[in-house]
Motif scaffolding. Structure first.
Motif, PDB file in Angstrom:
ATOM      1  N   VAL A   1       0.833  -1.203   0.000  1.00 43.99           N
ATOM      2  CA  VAL A   1       0.000   0.000   0.000  1.00 43.99           C
ATOM      3  C   VAL A   1       0.867   1.252   0.000  1.00 43.99           C
ATOM      4  O   VAL A   1       0.600   2.220  -0.740  1.00 43.99           O
ATOM      5  N   GLU A   2       1.923   1.257   0.803  1.00 41.59           N
ATOM      6  CA  GLU A   2       2.780   2.440   0.878  1.00 41.59           C
ATOM      7  C   GLU A   2       3.511   2.683  -0.431  1.00 41.59           C
ATOM      8  O   GLU A   2       3.630   3.831  -0.888  1.00 41.59           O
ATOM      9  N   GLU A   3       4.024   1.609  -1.052  1.00 39.59           N
ATOM     10  CA  GLU A   3       4.716   1.797  -2.333  1.00 39.59           C
ATOM     11  C   GLU A   3       3.741   2.269  -3.403  1.00 39.59           C
ATOM     12  O   GLU A   3       4.067   3.147  -4.222  1.00 39.59           O
ATOM     13  N   HIS A   4       2.560   1.721  -3.406  1.00 44.63           N
ATOM     14  CA  HIS A   4       1.571   2.131  -4.401  1.00 44.63           C
ATOM     15  C   HIS A   4       1.146   3.577  -4.189  1.00 44.63           C
ATOM     16  O   HIS A   4       0.960   4.345  -5.161  1.00 44.63           O
ATOM     17  N   ALA A   5       1.019   3.970  -2.919  1.00 40.31           N
ATOM     18  CA  ALA A   5       0.623   5.349  -2.624  1.00 40.31           C
ATOM     19  C   ALA A   5       1.721   6.330  -3.015  1.00 40.31           C
ATOM     20  O   ALA A   5       1.433   7.447  -3.472  1.00 40.31           O
ATOM     21  N   ALA A   6       2.983   5.929  -2.865  1.00 41.57           N
ATOM     22  CA  ALA A   6       4.098   6.834  -3.145  1.00 41.57           C
ATOM     23  C   ALA A   6       4.422   6.930  -4.622  1.00 41.57           C
ATOM     24  O   ALA A   6       4.824   8.000  -5.118  1.00 41.57           O
ATOM     25  N   THR A   7       4.265   5.829  -5.343  1.00 38.67           N
ATOM     26  CA  THR A   7       4.709   5.795  -6.746  1.00 38.67           C
ATOM     27  C   THR A   7       3.576   5.613  -7.735  1.00 38.67           C
ATOM     28  O   THR A   7       3.778   5.765  -8.944  1.00 38.67           O
ATOM     29  N   GLY A   8       2.401   5.238  -7.251  1.00 31.07           N
ATOM     30  CA  GLY A   8       1.287   4.969  -8.153  1.00 31.07           C
ATOM     31  C   GLY A   8       1.354   3.610  -8.804  1.00 31.07           C
ATOM     32  O   GLY A   8       0.522   3.281  -9.658  1.00 31.07           O
ATOM     33  N   THR A   9       2.345   2.829  -8.427  1.00 29.53           N
ATOM     34  CA  THR A   9       2.491   1.483  -8.994  1.00 29.53           C
ATOM     35  C   THR A   9       3.132   0.577  -7.954  1.00 29.53           C
ATOM     36  O   THR A   9       3.388   0.991  -6.823  1.00 29.53           O
ATOM     37  N   PHE A  10       3.387  -0.660  -8.353  1.00 27.16           N
ATOM     38  CA  PHE A  10       4.063  -1.596  -7.454  1.00 27.16           C
ATOM     39  C   PHE A  10       4.964  -2.492  -8.295  1.00 27.16           C
ATOM     40  O   PHE A  10       4.518  -3.057  -9.299  1.00 27.16           O
ATOM     41  N   ARG A  11       6.221  -2.596  -7.915  1.00 23.33           N
ATOM     42  CA  ARG A  11       7.201  -3.392  -8.654  1.00 23.33           C
ATOM     43  C   ARG A  11       7.251  -4.806  -8.074  1.00 23.33           C
ATOM     44  O   ARG A  11       7.727  -5.002  -6.955  1.00 23.33           O
ATOM     45  N   PHE A  12       6.765  -5.749  -8.848  1.00 27.62           N
ATOM     46  CA  PHE A  12       6.673  -7.118  -8.360  1.00 27.62           C
ATOM     47  C   PHE A  12       8.038  -7.792  -8.264  1.00 27.62           C
ATOM     48  O   PHE A  12       8.311  -8.529  -7.305  1.00 27.62           O
ATOM     49  N   ALA A  13       8.897  -7.567  -9.253  1.00 26.86           N
ATOM     50  CA  ALA A  13      10.187  -8.271  -9.271  1.00 26.86           C
ATOM     51  C   ALA A  13      11.024  -7.967  -8.034  1.00 26.86           C
ATOM     52  O   ALA A  13      11.537  -8.899  -7.379  1.00 26.86           O
ATOM     53  N   PRO A  14      11.202  -6.698  -7.650  1.00 34.54           N
ATOM     54  CA  PRO A  14      11.965  -6.440  -6.420  1.00 34.54           C
ATOM     55  C   PRO A  14      11.300  -7.029  -5.174  1.00 34.54           C
ATOM     56  O   PRO A  14      11.986  -7.488  -4.260  1.00 34.54           O
ATOM     57  N   PHE A  15       9.963  -6.990  -5.157  1.00 35.22           N
ATOM     58  CA  PHE A  15       9.253  -7.556  -4.004  1.00 35.22           C
ATOM     59  C   PHE A  15       9.555  -9.041  -3.844  1.00 35.22           C
ATOM     60  O   PHE A  15       9.938  -9.503  -2.764  1.00 35.22           O
ATOM     61  N   TYR A  16       9.391  -9.796  -4.925  1.00 34.67           N
ATOM     62  CA  TYR A  16       9.641 -11.232  -4.832  1.00 34.67           C
ATOM     63  C   TYR A  16      11.118 -11.524  -4.590  1.00 34.67           C
ATOM     64  O   TYR A  16      11.463 -12.491  -3.909  1.00 34.67           O
TER      65      TYR A  16
END
Length: 631
Positions: free
Chosen positions: A42-57
C-alpha cells in the motif's frame, strides 16, 4: 510479538506443560505477515502509483530461502546418516515439496498435524512456510489489482476474503484440509491486512493503548495455555489469538508493550525467530529418533538452549549476509541462479532417494535383512485360502469353486487385524478352505456404511450350510474411548456384540478371538542406520490397556450369556516379551500393531497348538509341538 509467537510454538513442540495451544503462534505469524506485506504494498503504491513485483519477490526470496536451504541441507545430511530407508523416503518427499513451497498440500494428503507419525517427519513445520509463500505469491497480485480501482472496493474485498475464509475454516468437514490449506488461513492474513488502515484511526489519547495491548496479549496467552489439539481449529476460536495479535500490533506504542516486547531479550529472540522456527523442529525429530525414548525435562532444556544457539548462528551467518541485495543486476541474477540451482539439487537428491528405495546401501547387511523381514509376505498353502475386502459376486464364485474342491470353509472377518489372524491360522493349520472378509478400518464397533458388514450377513445366510465356523477379531485399542488410554469403550463393545449375535442367528458357530499385544513401535525406526540393532531399547506396549479390554469383553459376555464363544489371545500367548519382537533374525511385527510374516508364522502356530477349538476347526501342520521350541 515475533518472540511471543515463536516461543509459543517451540515450547509447544518440546512438550512444555502449559503450552498445549502453542501452535497458535503460527497463526500470530500469519497476522504479522498480513500486516507487514500489505503495508509495504500500500505504501509503495501510494508513493509511486504502482508496485514493482520483481523487487518484491526478490526481497522475499532473499529473506526466506537462504536460511530454509541451509536447514534443508543440514536436515538432509542428518536424515541420510540416521533415518531408516522407509523414513528417508518419506523425508525425500518432504524435502521436494518444501523446496516447491507445497509441503502443506503434501502433509494434508498424507495425514494430520497432530498424528503420532509426526515424530518421524523432520520437515513437518515447513507446512506453514508453504502457506506463507503461497500468500506472498497471490496476495500482491490481488491487492494491486484492487488498489487500481478504489479503497472502498479494497475494504469490501478484504471483508469478503476474510469472512469467506473464516466460514470455511469453521464449517469445513475435512479438518485436515482446514488446518493445512491456504484458503482456510486467508482470514488470518486479512486480519493483519486490515490493520494497515486501522492503525490510521488510533486515538490521540495514548492511554487507551494500555488496556487494548494487555487484553490482546491476554487473548494470545490464554489461547496458548487453554487450547489443545482437540480444539476446533482453525475457525471462530482462532479469532481469539489472531484478533489478540492484531490488538497488540495496534497498541504497539503502549508503555507496557515497550516494557514487555521491546526489551533487548524479546527483540533479540524476535530477530532470530525465523531461524529459530526453522531449526527447532528438525533438531527435536533427529534427537528423539536417536535417543529412542520420551523427552525428559533435561532434554527439553537442552533442546531449547541448542535451538537458540543454532538460530543465533544461522541468523548471523546465513540470514544477514544474503538478506540485502548488492544493488547490481549481475549480482542479483547470480543470486537467483544460485537459488534455482540449489532447488534443483534438492529435487535431484529427493528423487534419487525415492528411486533408490531409501538408499538401502547405507544399511549394514544384518540390519538390511532385519528391516526387509518386516515387509516379507507369508506364503499360504492353497489358492482357496484367500481374502476379499467386500462381499461380491466374485467372492461367491470363488467360494463355490473352493467348496467343490475342499468342502466347507472357515470364514474370518473384521478389520486389518482379521487379515493378520487369517494369515496366521491359514498358514499354521491344515484346512485348505479358509476365507477372510476384512478391510482396514472396518469394525462393527464403529459402523461405516462403506464397509461389508451388512452384505456379510446375507452371504453367511446364503452359505450357512457350507461354513463350519465364523471367526471375528478387531484391533483392541479401538475398544478404548480415545484409542490409546482407558477407559474401555463399552458402547463400542455393545455394538460388536449386537452385530455378532445377529450374524450368529444363521446357525453357524461363531468365535470372537480377542485382541493381541500392540507394541506401538515403528519397526522402521527400530532399524535405523546405526549398527546397534537393539537401539532404541524399549517397546511402548499397551499391555495394561489391552488386558483391560480383554477382561471387560469376558465380563460383559458372561453377564449377557452371549450366544457365541470368546477366545482370549492374551491368555493363550501371554504378555508380549522383548525376546518375541525379533525371532530368528526377523521381526514379528510389521509396524506398530500388525504381525509380520514371521509373527503370523510363530503366533499362528502357538494359537492352534494351545487352543483345542482352533485346532479342531483349522487342524495343524506341525508335528513337533510348538511349545517345545525356544522362540
Amino acid at each position: 510479538m515475533r518472540a511471543v509467537a515463536v516461543l509459543s510454538v517451540v515450547l509447544f513442540h518440546f512438550g512444555w506443560p502449559g503450552f498445549g495451544g502453542g501452535f497458535v503462534g503460527v497463526d500470530v505469524f500469519f497476522v504479522i505477515s498480513g500486516f507487514l506485506i500489505t503495508r509495504l504494498i500500500v505504501e509503495e503504491h501510494a508513493a509511486t502509483g504502482t508496485f514493482r513485483f520483481a523487487p518484491f519477490y526478490g526481497r522475499r526470496i532473499r529473506r526466506l530461502f537462504p536460511a530454509l536451504a541451509f536447514t534443508l541441507l543440514a536436515s538432509s545430511i542428518a536424515a541420510i546418516l540416521i533415518f531408516s530407508p522407509e523414513h528417508l523416503k518419506r523425508f525425500a518427499r518432504e524435502l521436494m515439496t518444501a523446496v516447491l513451497s507445497v509441503s502443506n498440500i503434501f502433509f494434508y494428503s498424507v495425514q494430520g498435524y497432530f498424528d503420532v507419525g509426526k515424530e518421524f517427519q523432520a520437515l513437518l513445520h515447513t507446512w506453514s512456510l508453504s502457506v506463507e509463500e503461497q500468500f506472498y505469491l497471490f496476495w500482491p497480485l490481488l491487492l494491486v489489482f484492487v488498489l487500481l480501482r478504489s479503497r472502498t472496493v479494497l475494504i469490501m474485498g478484504l471483508l469478503v476474503v476474510g469472512l469467506s475464509s473464516l466460514a470455511m475454516a469453521e464449517l469445513w468437514a475435512d479438518r485436515a484440509a482446514a488446518f493445512f490449506l491456504t484458503p482456510f488461513r486467508a482470514f488470518e492474513f486479512a486480519i493483519g491486512a486490515a490493520l494497515v488502515w486501522a492503525v490510521r484511526l488510533q486515538p490521540a489519547d495514548r492511554r487507551w493503548f494500555e488496556p487494548v495491548f494487555l487484553i490482546g496479549l491476554a487473548m494470545i496467552v490464554g489461547a496458548v495455555h487453554l487450547y489443545s489439539e482437540h480444539t476446533h481449529l482453525p475457525g471462530l476460536l482462532m479469532l481469539v489469538p489472531t484478533v489478540g495479535a492484531a490488538m497488540v500490533i495496534y497498541a504497539g506504542q503502549a508503555r507496557t508493550a515497550h516494557l514487555l516486547l521491546a526489551n533487548s531479550l524479546a527483540v533479540g529472540i524476535g530477530r532470530i525467530s525465523y531461524s529459530l522456527y526453522l531449526v527447532h523442529w528438525p533438531l527435536l525429530i533427529f534427537y528423539g529418533y536417536t535417543i529412542g525414548r520420551p523427552l525428559v525435562t533435561a532434554d527439553r532444556l537442552g533442546l531449547v538452549a541448542v535451538s537458540l544457539i543454532l538460530a543465533a548462528a544461522m541468523y548471523r551467518l546465513v540470514e544477514q549476509p544474503f538478506r540485502y541485495p548488492a544493488g547490481r543486476k549481475r549480482e542479483e541474477r547470480r543470486f537467483m541462479s544460485g537459488v534455482a540451482a540449489t532447488g534443483i539439487v534438492f529435487l535431484i537428491i529427493g528423487g534419487t532417494v525415492l528411486v533408490g528405495e531409501g538408499w538401502q546401501w547405507r544399511l549394514p547387511p544384518e540390519t538390511a535383512r532385519l528391516q526387509a523381514s518386516a515387509h516379507r509376505q507369508i506364503e499360504l498353502q492353497d489358492e482357496c485360502q484367500f481374502r476379499s475386502s467386500q462381499v461380491t459376486e466374485e467372492l461367491q464364485e470363488r467360494f463355490d469353486g473352493c467348496f467343490e474342491r475342499h468342502g466347507n470353509a472357515v470364514l474370518v472377518f473384521g478389520d486389518s487385524h482379521a487379515g493378520n489372524l487369517f494369515n496366521a491360522l491359514a498358514h499354521a493349520g491344515s484346512r485348505l478352505h479358509v476365507v477372510a472378509v476384512q478391510a482396514a478400518g472396518c469394525r462393527p464397533s464403529h459402523p461405516d456404511p462403506t464397509c461389508f458388514y451388512d452384505e456379510l450377513g446375507e452371504f453367511v445366510a446364503a452359505n450357512s450350510d457350507r461354513i463350519d465356523l465364523l471367526v471375528f477379531t478387531q484391533k483392541g485399542s479401538y475398544l478404548l474411548e480415545d484409542y490409546e488410554r482407558l477407559p474401555v469403550d463399552r458402547d463400542g463393545m455393545e455394538r460388536i456384540i449386537s452385530y455378532l449375535e445377529e450374524i450368529g442367528r444363521h446357525g453357524v458357530p461363531l468365535l470372537w478371538v480377542g485382541p493381541k499385544s500392540e507394541p506401538h513401535f515403528e519397526v522402521d525406526k527400530f532399524v535405523a542406520v546405526s549398527r546397534k540393532r537393539d537401539r532404541p531399547d524399549y517397546l511402548r506396549d499397551r499391555l495394561v490397556e489391552i488386558i483391560s479390554v480383554d477382561e471387560t469383553i469376558k465380563d460383559v459376555l458372561e453377564r449377557r450369556q452371549a450366544s457365541f464363544e470368546y477366545l482370549s489371545r492374551i491368555d493363550l500367548l501371554g504378555p508380549m516379551r522383548r525376546s518375541q519382537f525379533v525371532i530368528d533374525g526377523e521381526y514379528t511385527y510389521a509396524d506398530t500393531d500388525h504381525w509380520s510374516a514371521k509373527g503370523e508364522e510363530v503366533f499362528g502356530a502357538l494359537l492352534i497348538e494351545r487352543s483345542e477349538r482352533l485346532r479342531r476347526f483349522f487342524g495343524s501342520r506341525h508335528e513337533t509341538p510348538v511349545a517345545d521350541r525356544q522362540p
